[in-house]
Motif scaffolding. Sequence first.
Motif, PDB file in Angstrom:
ATOM      1  N   GLN A   1      -0.975  24.564  12.761  1.00  0.00           N
ATOM      2  CA  GLN A   1      -2.325  24.911  12.298  1.00  0.00           C
ATOM      3  C   GLN A   1      -2.588  26.402  12.518  1.00  0.00           C
ATOM      4  O   GLN A   1      -3.144  27.073  11.655  1.00  0.00           O
ATOM      5  N   LYS A   2      -2.145  26.929  13.662  1.00  0.00           N
ATOM      6  CA  LYS A   2      -2.406  28.338  13.971  1.00  0.00           C
ATOM      7  C   LYS A   2      -1.626  29.288  13.072  1.00  0.00           C
ATOM      8  O   LYS A   2      -2.110  30.356  12.738  1.00  0.00           O
TER       9      LYS A   2
ATOM     10  N   HIS B   1      -3.668  36.053  11.649  1.00  0.00           N
ATOM     11  CA  HIS B   1      -2.844  35.537  12.758  1.00  0.00           C
ATOM     12  C   HIS B   1      -2.863  36.513  13.935  1.00  0.00           C
ATOM     13  O   HIS B   1      -3.058  36.110  15.076  1.00  0.00           O
TER      14      HIS B   1
ATOM     15  N   GLU C   1       1.072  27.257  23.927  1.00  0.00           N
ATOM     16  CA  GLU C   1       0.842  26.006  23.224  1.00  0.00           C
ATOM     17  C   GLU C   1       2.068  25.115  23.325  1.00  0.00           C
ATOM     18  O   GLU C   1       3.192  25.599  23.282  1.00  0.00           O
TER      19      GLU C   1
ATOM     20  N   GLN D   1      -0.891  21.880  16.677  1.00  0.00           N
ATOM     21  CA  GLN D   1      -1.711  23.066  16.925  1.00  0.00           C
ATOM     22  C   GLN D   1      -0.968  24.335  16.500  1.00  0.00           C
ATOM     23  O   GLN D   1      -1.555  25.242  15.929  1.00  0.00           O
TER      24      GLN D   1
ATOM     25  N   GLU E   1       3.654  31.771  18.575  1.00  0.00           N
ATOM     26  CA  GLU E   1       2.488  30.926  18.860  1.00  0.00           C
ATOM     27  C   GLU E   1       2.702  30.090  20.118  1.00  0.00           C
ATOM     28  O   GLU E   1       1.761  29.768  20.820  1.00  0.00           O
TER      29      GLU E   1
ATOM     30  N   GLU F   1      -6.322  36.501  15.632  1.00  0.00           N
ATOM     31  CA  GLU F   1      -6.497  35.292  16.453  1.00  0.00           C
ATOM     32  C   GLU F   1      -5.660  35.371  17.716  1.00  0.00           C
ATOM     33  O   GLU F   1      -6.088  34.959  18.789  1.00  0.00           O
ATOM     34  N   LYS F   2      -4.447  35.896  17.596  1.00  0.00           N
ATOM     35  CA  LYS F   2      -3.551  36.001  18.747  1.00  0.00           C
ATOM     36  C   LYS F   2      -4.124  36.962  19.792  1.00  0.00           C
ATOM     37  O   LYS F   2      -4.067  36.683  20.985  1.00  0.00           O
TER      38      LYS F   2
END
Length: 189
Positions: A145-146, A164, A137, A142, A128, A167-168
Amino acid sequence: MDSASLEPSLYTVKAVFILDNDGNRLLSKYYDPELYPSMKEQKNFEKNVFNKTHKADNEIAFLEGMTIVYKSSIDLFFYVVGSAQENELMLMSVLNCLFDSLSQILRKNVERRCLLDNMEGVFLVVDEIIDGGVILESDPQQVLQKVSYRADENPLSEQTVAQHITEKLALTSNVLQSAKEQIKWSILK
């Protein structure tokens, strides 16, 4: 060195690794395929870095043409590696984010046994923060949360992992689109 190698790059991080207090590798990710391409070269580099840093009272080292920021906790050493021209503050923000995120996941027990018991969460946190050497990030909240990883939650389900990854991929697409736009506007100037 040619002028192209001095140009700013999104590829800030060359490597991240975590070693125990004997210098043994617990986790490592190298993002530059030309930098220490073999496992043997990577381990030699890690050994050299560990030997130079494990008794030092600093947070930064310069070794083999690399800028290395590091931090230790109980029986762990955390390292973030960038090129010689890389901004130490950028690398330090990655290191602090990694450390603070892991500290929360490990319920403030940032030590070898807890780290090894939670490796899936550790890998997700690293992924992440950095993707292919690009810093995504630097805010631990954050990141947590991710990865939707809370200390009181059960281990990640297949659905959480699939979410995950989706989203990535979307985030990577956004980063690439933004980079294309920046390049387009710099060419049009």
